[in-house]
Scaffold this motif. Structure first.
Motif, mmCIF file in Angstrom:
data_model
loop_
_atom_site.group_PDB
_atom_site.id
_atom_site.type_symbol
_atom_site.label_atom_id
_atom_site.label_comp_id
_atom_site.label_asym_id
_atom_site.label_seq_id
_atom_site.Cartn_x
_atom_site.Cartn_y
_atom_site.Cartn_z
ATOM 1 N N ALA A 16 19.438 -1.662 9.005
ATOM 2 C CA ALA A 16 19.753 -2.132 7.649
ATOM 3 C C ALA A 16 19.226 -1.164 6.585
ATOM 4 N N LEU A 17 18.008 -0.628 6.786
ATOM 5 C CA LEU A 17 17.434 0.305 5.807
ATOM 6 C C LEU A 17 18.288 1.567 5.715
ATOM 7 N N GLU A 18 18.667 2.105 6.873
ATOM 8 C CA GLU A 18 19.450 3.347 6.880
ATOM 9 C C GLU A 18 20.876 3.129 6.379
ATOM 10 N N ALA A 19 21.362 1.888 6.488
ATOM 11 C CA ALA A 19 22.731 1.587 6.044
ATOM 12 C C ALA A 19 22.778 1.189 4.563
ATOM 13 N N ARG A 20 21.684 1.355 3.853
ATOM 14 C CA ARG A 20 21.586 1.056 2.412
ATOM 15 C C ARG A 20 21.781 -0.430 2.115
ATOM 16 N N GLU A 21 21.496 -1.290 3.104
ATOM 17 C CA GLU A 21 21.713 -2.729 2.910
ATOM 18 C C GLU A 21 20.494 -3.429 2.323
ATOM 19 N N CYS A 43 1.196 2.991 -3.505
ATOM 20 C CA CYS A 43 0.394 4.212 -3.705
ATOM 21 C C CYS A 43 1.299 5.426 -3.889
ATOM 22 N N THR A 44 2.485 5.394 -3.293
ATOM 23 C CA THR A 44 3.438 6.491 -3.513
ATOM 24 C C THR A 44 3.868 6.517 -4.982
ATOM 25 N N ALA A 45 4.292 5.381 -5.497
ATOM 26 C CA ALA A 45 4.700 5.329 -6.909
ATOM 27 C C ALA A 45 3.528 5.740 -7.806
ATOM 28 N N GLY A 52 11.536 12.762 -0.924
ATOM 29 C CA GLY A 52 12.128 12.201 0.291
ATOM 30 C C GLY A 52 13.544 12.688 0.492
ATOM 31 N N GLY A 53 14.114 12.282 1.610
ATOM 32 C CA GLY A 53 15.474 12.719 1.955
ATOM 33 C C GLY A 53 16.268 11.587 2.586
ATOM 34 N N ALA A 54 16.446 10.497 1.842
ATOM 35 C CA ALA A 54 17.181 9.349 2.396
ATOM 36 C C ALA A 54 18.604 9.745 2.799
ATOM 37 N N LYS A 75 19.248 15.600 0.023
ATOM 38 C CA LYS A 75 20.402 16.494 0.210
ATOM 39 C C LYS A 75 21.522 16.232 -0.793
ATOM 40 N N ASP A 76 21.888 14.963 -1.000
ATOM 41 C CA ASP A 76 23.049 14.635 -1.840
ATOM 42 C C ASP A 76 22.779 14.784 -3.342
ATOM 43 N N THR A 77 21.518 14.753 -3.762
ATOM 44 C CA THR A 77 21.215 14.695 -5.200
ATOM 45 C C THR A 77 20.464 15.918 -5.728
ATOM 46 N N ASP A 102 13.019 12.446 -7.046
ATOM 47 C CA ASP A 102 14.197 12.416 -6.177
ATOM 48 C C ASP A 102 13.781 12.102 -4.734
ATOM 49 N N GLY A 103 14.109 10.908 -4.254
ATOM 50 C CA GLY A 103 13.843 10.529 -2.866
ATOM 51 C C GLY A 103 15.115 10.536 -2.035
ATOM 52 N N ILE A 104 16.222 10.989 -2.619
ATOM 53 C CA ILE A 104 17.513 10.979 -1.899
ATOM 54 C C ILE A 104 17.730 12.311 -1.187
ATOM 55 N N PRO A 135 0.805 -1.235 0.000
ATOM 56 C CA PRO A 135 0.000 0.000 0.000
ATOM 57 C C PRO A 135 0.833 1.277 0.000
ATOM 58 N N LEU A 136 1.833 1.381 0.879
ATOM 59 C CA LEU A 136 2.498 2.686 1.005
ATOM 60 C C LEU A 136 3.419 2.977 -0.178
ATOM 61 N N GLN A 137 4.306 2.051 -0.470
ATOM 62 C CA GLN A 137 5.236 2.317 -1.579
ATOM 63 C C GLN A 137 4.503 2.236 -2.919
HETATM 64 P P1 NDP Z 1 14.619 2.585 -0.191
HETATM 65 O O1 NDP Z 1 14.321 1.148 -0.165
HETATM 66 O O2 NDP Z 1 14.650 3.293 -1.509
HETATM 67 O O3 NDP Z 1 15.959 2.848 0.573
HETATM 68 C C1 NDP Z 1 16.650 4.048 0.415
HETATM 69 C C2 NDP Z 1 17.718 3.928 -0.683
HETATM 70 O O4 NDP Z 1 18.203 5.223 -0.943
HETATM 71 C C3 NDP Z 1 18.916 3.121 -0.259
HETATM 72 O O5 NDP Z 1 18.766 1.726 -0.394
HETATM 73 C C4 NDP Z 1 19.981 3.681 -1.176
HETATM 74 O O6 NDP Z 1 19.987 2.995 -2.437
HETATM 75 C C5 NDP Z 1 19.515 5.120 -1.434
HETATM 76 N N1 NDP Z 1 20.384 6.083 -0.756
HETATM 77 C C6 NDP Z 1 21.172 6.978 -1.381
HETATM 78 N N2 NDP Z 1 21.848 7.707 -0.481
HETATM 79 C C7 NDP Z 1 21.494 7.244 0.729
HETATM 80 C C8 NDP Z 1 21.899 7.589 2.060
HETATM 81 N N3 NDP Z 1 22.787 8.566 2.307
HETATM 82 N N4 NDP Z 1 21.368 6.904 3.096
HETATM 83 C C9 NDP Z 1 20.466 5.925 2.883
HETATM 84 N N5 NDP Z 1 20.039 5.559 1.640
HETATM 85 C C10 NDP Z 1 20.560 6.219 0.569
HETATM 86 O O7 NDP Z 1 13.575 3.357 0.762
HETATM 87 P P2 NDP Z 1 12.020 3.586 0.516
HETATM 88 O O8 NDP Z 1 11.597 3.010 -0.761
HETATM 89 O O9 NDP Z 1 11.308 3.196 1.755
HETATM 90 O O10 NDP Z 1 11.935 5.184 0.427
HETATM 91 C C11 NDP Z 1 12.602 5.891 -0.616
HETATM 92 C C12 NDP Z 1 12.353 7.360 -0.420
HETATM 93 O O11 NDP Z 1 10.982 7.626 -0.645
HETATM 94 C C13 NDP Z 1 12.670 7.875 0.989
HETATM 95 O O12 NDP Z 1 13.296 9.132 0.871
HETATM 96 C C14 NDP Z 1 11.290 8.052 1.591
HETATM 97 O O13 NDP Z 1 11.270 9.032 2.590
HETATM 98 C C15 NDP Z 1 10.505 8.465 0.382
HETATM 99 N N6 NDP Z 1 9.052 8.301 0.485
HETATM 100 C C16 NDP Z 1 8.291 9.420 0.326
HETATM 101 C C17 NDP Z 1 6.930 9.359 0.347
HETATM 102 C C18 NDP Z 1 6.135 10.578 0.093
HETATM 103 O O14 NDP Z 1 4.908 10.525 -0.041
HETATM 104 N N7 NDP Z 1 6.738 11.745 -0.004
HETATM 105 C C19 NDP Z 1 6.240 8.089 0.622
HETATM 106 C C20 NDP Z 1 7.136 6.949 0.704
HETATM 107 C C21 NDP Z 1 8.491 7.072 0.655
HETATM 108 P P3 NDP Z 1 21.406 2.854 -3.204
HETATM 109 O O15 NDP Z 1 22.298 2.161 -2.212
HETATM 110 O O16 NDP Z 1 21.129 2.073 -4.410
HETATM 111 O O17 NDP Z 1 21.849 4.263 -3.482
#
Ligand code: NDP
Length: 322
Positions: free
Chosen positions: A308-313, A125-127, A236-238, A216-218, A212-214, A121-123
């Protein structure tokens, strides 16, 4: 009656996610109690846990889940005990039982496994809102997006391809690149190859839109990749939040548009919710979209899943199983 759930007493790292005993809540007017089959892990819960987004403490995270209705509150007419349901709009779903407004739930089609339904549902409906509402993708658009093997990324790429777009995306490892390619992305590159790839693919014109869900860096790279009158959808701001910027940058870039959308603003009526959930579940049931559940953690190990999620694993979807 008691259950187990995750609670956070104060903002911090993954270690603040504690597995504790708590009361099973009672559904109020218009609500139902659902036994959670799977809670989806989403980036927003890391922002809430770490204090980037404000929450009240003690806090139980959880926005997305699937499960089976076990009790109806007063006034609920369109659901019954035993119904299989899922939502992207719950609160406190890192629990064995969650109370949720009945109108926020979608019924899970018989052909879809309940755990799979918790991943969508979340990812999904987001896409859907990104491609259909935030910026409306047209056939032949060239679209840049990042993290092509991520939860949103894999679904976004598949939807973009269904809509006839050319997709450029990134991934940080070969395994992730292979997954993004298998999802249909046309070009999967390292982050530092993006400017040259955009130039080559568009003949120097730039892309129609960037998702762009990344953050700051992108962000700068995303603006630079756009064609005249292109749209940057910052969702987003991963890597961290984008700092304030000068609006003249949009003028200089060629009358660009930047939007910073949020799922909640695109699920505002039963019709809108039904449209998005119906499309997403329908495409999965028809085999048009594939959902990758890459990891399932016991709910008690939610902290390890966050790390694991925050560590890009991670790739694709991560589920927490109560
Ligand atoms: P992902 O499964 O996409 O995980 C994040 C990915 O971002 C990582 O696997 C990594 O992929 C990449 N990345 C690049 N730089 C970093 C970093 N410094 N730290 C961590 N990850 C990094 O997560 P989600 O699919 O759950 O979410 C993706 C984005 O979508 C998030 O920003 C989230 O907040 C956003 N989102 C926004 C919504 C909205 O309505 N606005 C709703 C749902 C999600 P790689 O290693 O390949 O670079």
């Amino acid at each position: 009656m008691k259950q187990f759930q995750i609670q956070v007493a104060q903002a911090g790292g993954p270690e603040v996610l504690e597995y504790v005993e708590a009361d099973i809540p009672t559904p109020g007017e218009g609500q139902v109690l659902v036994q959670v089959a799977a809670a989806g892990l989403n980036f927003i819960e890391t922002y809430q846990r770490s204090g980037v987004y404000e929450v009240d403490y003690p806090f139980t995270p959880g926005t997305e889940f699937s499960g089976t209705v076990t009790e109806l509150g007063p006034g609920v007419k369109h659901l019954k005990v035993g119904d299989r349901v899922a939502t992207a709009e719950a609160t406190r779903s890192y629990s064995q039982y969650a109370v949720v407004d009945a109108e926020l739930l979608g019924k899970v089609p018989d052909s879809i496994d309940l755990r799979l339904a918790g991943a969508l549902p979340l990812q999904g409906c987001t896409a859907h809102y990104l491609t259909h509402s935030s910026y409306m993708v047209r056939s032949k658009d060239v679209i840049l997006t990042y993290a092509g093997a991520g939860g949103v990324g894999l679904l976004l790429t598949q939807m973009l391809k269904l809509m006839g777009a050319t997709v450029i995306t990134t991934a940080s490892t070969q395994e992730k690149k292979d997954l993004a390619k298998a999802a249909g992305a046309d070009y999967v590159v390292d982050y530092d190859q993006v400017p040259q790839t955009v130039k080559d693919v568009t003949g120097g014109a730039g892309v129609n839109a960037v998702y762009d869900g990344i953050g700051k860096d992108t962000f700068e790279m995303s603006l630079n990749a756009l064609k005249r009158r292109g749209t940057l959808v910052l969702f987003g701001g991963a890597s961290g939040q984008v700092p304030p910027f000068d609006l003249q940058r949009l003028n200089a870039g060629g009358s660009l548009t930047v939007t910073r959308p949020n799922l909640a603003d695109f699920m505002t009526t039963p019709q809108e919710r039904g449209w998005r959930l119906g499309d997403v579940f329908g495409w999965v049931a028809e085999g048009k979209i594939d959902v990758r559940i890459a990891a399932e953690y016991p709910l008690a190990e939610a902290g390890e899943a966050h790390r694991a999620l925050e560590a890009r694993e991670t790739t694709g979807k991560v589920l927490l199983i109560p």
